[in-house]
Write a protein that holds these residues in place. Structure first.
Motif, short mmCIF file in Angstrom:
data_model
loop_
_atom_site.label_atom_id
_atom_site.label_comp_id
_atom_site.label_asym_id
_atom_site.label_seq_id
_atom_site.Cartn_x
_atom_site.Cartn_y
_atom_site.Cartn_z
N GLU A 17 0.83 -1.05 0.09
CA GLU A 17 0.12 0.06 0.03
C GLU A 17 0.99 1.44 -0.06
O GLU A 17 0.45 2.35 -0.39
N ARG A 18 2.03 1.09 0.32
CA ARG A 18 2.87 2.38 0.42
C ARG A 18 3.47 2.92 -0.97
O ARG A 18 3.87 1.91 -1.69
N TYR A 19 3.36 4.17 -1.14
CA TYR A 19 3.87 4.67 -2.51
C TYR A 19 5.55 4.13 -2.84
O TYR A 19 5.83 4.09 -4.14
N SER A 20 6.33 4.17 -1.64
CA SER A 20 7.78 3.86 -1.97
C SER A 20 7.62 2.18 -2.72
O SER A 20 8.51 1.91 -3.58
N LYS B 156 5.31 0.93 -4.50
CA LYS B 156 4.69 1.25 -5.95
C LYS B 156 5.83 1.68 -6.75
O LYS B 156 5.96 1.19 -7.72
N ALA B 157 6.67 2.63 -5.97
CA ALA B 157 7.65 3.14 -7.02
C ALA B 157 8.63 2.20 -7.47
O ALA B 157 9.10 2.20 -8.48
N ASN C 1 7.05 0.08 -10.08
CA ASN C 1 7.09 0.63 -11.71
C ASN C 1 8.53 0.88 -12.07
O ASN C 1 8.65 0.94 -13.47
N TYR D 273 11.10 9.05 0.25
CA TYR D 273 9.76 8.75 0.91
C TYR D 273 9.80 8.74 2.26
O TYR D 273 9.31 8.10 2.95
N ASN E 298 9.17 13.57 -3.25
CA ASN E 298 7.68 12.99 -3.51
C ASN E 298 6.80 13.74 -2.80
O ASN E 298 7.24 14.36 -1.58
N CYS F 243 6.22 13.59 -8.28
CA CYS F 243 5.89 12.41 -7.78
C CYS F 243 6.46 11.38 -8.77
O CYS F 243 6.32 11.43 -9.93
N THR F 244 7.39 10.35 -8.30
CA THR F 244 8.13 9.52 -9.19
C THR F 244 7.18 8.58 -9.86
O THR F 244 7.33 8.61 -11.22
N LEU F 245 5.79 8.26 -9.46
CA LEU F 245 5.04 7.36 -9.90
C LEU F 245 4.20 8.34 -11.16
O LEU F 245 4.18 7.49 -11.92
#
Length: 118
Positions: A13-16, A18-19, A22, A61, A85, A108-110
């Motif tokens: 669930e963390r954006y890190s 997901k980054a 990706n 992050y 981010n 935002c890296t994403l």
């Protein structure tokens, strides 16, 4: 190009997380540092500040208070740029990076990856 993710997590669930996913999907070399050891998409998450070689981008992050513990470490890696981010904005660190001729982006890296701007 090698990217260092600081604040990496194995929590999906963390954006890190997901980054990392990706970045790996787009064939970027990724190394990671987090509060706890683990693995995210075959990328080992280290807890120590390793002297990684060839770091092009550091993507953050962690909040500004935690970042202060990483200033010297990040500078020692001589990255081309640092990405702040959402939630990691830090004018104090922007000034230090500028002084050391390291570019930075508040982005935002994403989103950058999704729009081919990374």
């Amino acid at each position: 190009m090698k990217t260092l993710v600081i604040g990496a997590s194995t929590n999906k669930e963390r954006y890190s997380y997901k980054a990392i996913h990706n970045l790996v999907d787009k064939s970027h070399q990724v190394v990671a540092i987090g509060a706890q050891k683990g693995i995210a998409f075959d990328v080992p998450i280290e807890t120590e500040r390793i002297a990684f070689q060839g770091i092009d981008t550091v993507t953050l992050y962690v909040n500004a208070k935690v970042q202060s513990e990483y200033y010297d470490y990040i500078l020692s890696l001589h990255p081309r740029r640092v990405i702040f981010n959402p939630g990691t904005e830090n004018p104090e660190f922007y000034a230090i990076l500028k002084e050391n001729k390291i570019s930075y982006e508040v982005a935002c890296t994403l989103v950058m990856l999704a729009t081919n701007q990374f």
